[in-house]
Design a protein around this motif. Sequence first.
Motif, PDB file in Angstrom:
ATOM      1  N   VAL A 145       1.102  -1.174   0.069  1.00  0.00           N
ATOM      2  CA  VAL A 145      -0.010  -0.117   0.035  1.00  0.00           C
ATOM      3  C   VAL A 145       1.080   1.236  -0.027  1.00  0.00           C
ATOM      4  CG1 VAL A 145      -1.730   1.093   1.306  1.00  0.00           C
ATOM      5  CG2 VAL A 145      -1.914  -1.287   1.145  1.00  0.00           C
ATOM      6  N   GLN A 166       0.577   4.542   1.022  1.00  0.00           N
ATOM      7  CA  GLN A 166       0.531   4.983   2.513  1.00  0.00           C
ATOM      8  C   GLN A 166       1.511   4.260   3.421  1.00  0.00           C
ATOM      9  OE1 GLN A 166      -1.883   4.422   0.432  1.00  0.00           O
ATOM     10  NE2 GLN A 166      -3.805   5.829   0.935  1.00  0.00           N
ATOM     11  N   PHE A 203      -3.871   4.382  11.058  1.00  0.00           N
ATOM     12  CA  PHE A 203      -4.681   3.348  10.343  1.00  0.00           C
ATOM     13  C   PHE A 203      -5.204   2.364  11.647  1.00  0.00           C
ATOM     14  CE2 PHE A 203      -1.522   4.669   7.480  1.00  0.00           C
ATOM     15  CZ  PHE A 203      -2.410   5.580   6.315  1.00  0.00           C
ATOM     16  N   GLN A 212      -9.569  -4.995   6.009  1.00  0.00           N
ATOM     17  CA  GLN A 212      -9.496  -3.554   5.392  1.00  0.00           C
ATOM     18  C   GLN A 212      -8.552  -2.690   6.316  1.00  0.00           C
ATOM     19  OE1 GLN A 212     -12.672  -4.404   6.970  1.00  0.00           O
ATOM     20  NE2 GLN A 212     -13.114  -5.373   5.035  1.00  0.00           N
ATOM     21  N   ASP A 215      -7.880   4.648   7.419  1.00  0.00           N
ATOM     22  CA  ASP A 215      -7.498   5.738   7.600  1.00  0.00           C
ATOM     23  C   ASP A 215      -8.304   6.313   8.939  1.00  0.00           C
ATOM     24  OD1 ASP A 215      -7.028   8.717   7.930  1.00  0.00           O
ATOM     25  OD2 ASP A 215      -5.874   8.563   6.055  1.00  0.00           O
ATOM     26  N   THR A 224      -9.638  10.221   8.362  1.00  0.00           N
ATOM     27  CA  THR A 224     -10.388  10.489   7.264  1.00  0.00           C
ATOM     28  C   THR A 224     -11.828   9.387   7.194  1.00  0.00           C
ATOM     29  OG1 THR A 224      -9.280   9.347   5.449  1.00  0.00           O
ATOM     30  CG2 THR A 224      -9.000  11.784   6.034  1.00  0.00           C
ATOM     31  N   GLU A 279     -11.456   6.713   5.133  1.00  0.00           N
ATOM     32  CA  GLU A 279     -11.196   6.163   3.934  1.00  0.00           C
ATOM     33  C   GLU A 279     -10.543   4.802   4.142  1.00  0.00           C
ATOM     34  OE1 GLU A 279      -9.956   9.231   0.665  1.00  0.00           O
ATOM     35  OE2 GLU A 279      -8.969   9.381   2.479  1.00  0.00           O
ATOM     36  N   ILE A 335      -8.198   2.588   2.810  1.00  0.00           N
ATOM     37  CA  ILE A 335      -7.264   2.993   1.726  1.00  0.00           C
ATOM     38  C   ILE A 335      -6.622   1.409   1.276  1.00  0.00           C
ATOM     39  CG2 ILE A 335      -6.480   4.918   3.029  1.00  0.00           C
ATOM     40  CD1 ILE A 335      -4.019   3.138   3.951  1.00  0.00           C
ATOM     41  N   TRP A 336      -6.989   0.261   2.033  1.00  0.00           N
ATOM     42  CA  TRP A 336      -6.615  -0.877   1.409  1.00  0.00           C
ATOM     43  C   TRP A 336      -7.628  -1.960   1.864  1.00  0.00           C
ATOM     44  CZ3 TRP A 336      -5.776  -5.061   4.406  1.00  0.00           C
ATOM     45  CH2 TRP A 336      -5.363  -6.303   4.038  1.00  0.00           C
TER      46      TRP A 336
END
Length: 198
Positions: free
Chosen positions: A61, A63, A144, A170, A173, A176, A178, A180-181
């Motif tokens: 990923v 990030q 995360f 999963q 974030d 946020t 979100e 991200i992966w």
Amino acid sequence: MKRTMIIFGVFCLFLAGCTTLETSYTKTIQPDQDDGLGGTGIESTDIRTVSRKMAASILEVPQISRAQGAAPKVALLPVKNSTRFIINKDIFTKKIRIELNQNAMGKVTFLARDRMDDILKERQSKREGLVGASKQEDLKGVDFYLTGELMGLSKANNGDRSDYISMSFQLIDAETSEVIWENEYEVKRVGETGVVYQ
């Protein structure tokens, strides 16, 4: 009295002859080896395979792999089990964490959020001078969250059973929300009913 003792002795011999001795055994096998018990649920092989696959995928990923400065900090959230099986769900995220800690070479740092009560007590003891403190730092914030869900589709007919299980994970974030992966591992097994998973 003597006759009663003889009858009792003959009765005991009769019972002993009617019973068969059952032997039990225990053997050690490798976690990836088939245990021969059958069943259509999640096996140790699945847990080991999914943890290796997810850990390797997380390291790709952007990030994580291209993070600048301090390594991103990750905390584990509980895995949701929506299958028919009783499963120790935490085994998945903990195995992924172990794989990442062994292979990430400092690219990820995990925070022990599940041990916060103990951490806060120790921290307070250090600040009150009850125990020695090597350094005083603020608690780290989470970048995360790693979590997942186990979902299944089951059907049975005339003593046979089929189970499809999806194990998805999963990386979220913390700022946020979100995702991200995300990645998934699937397995489908067909077998006889009767095996009990614990």
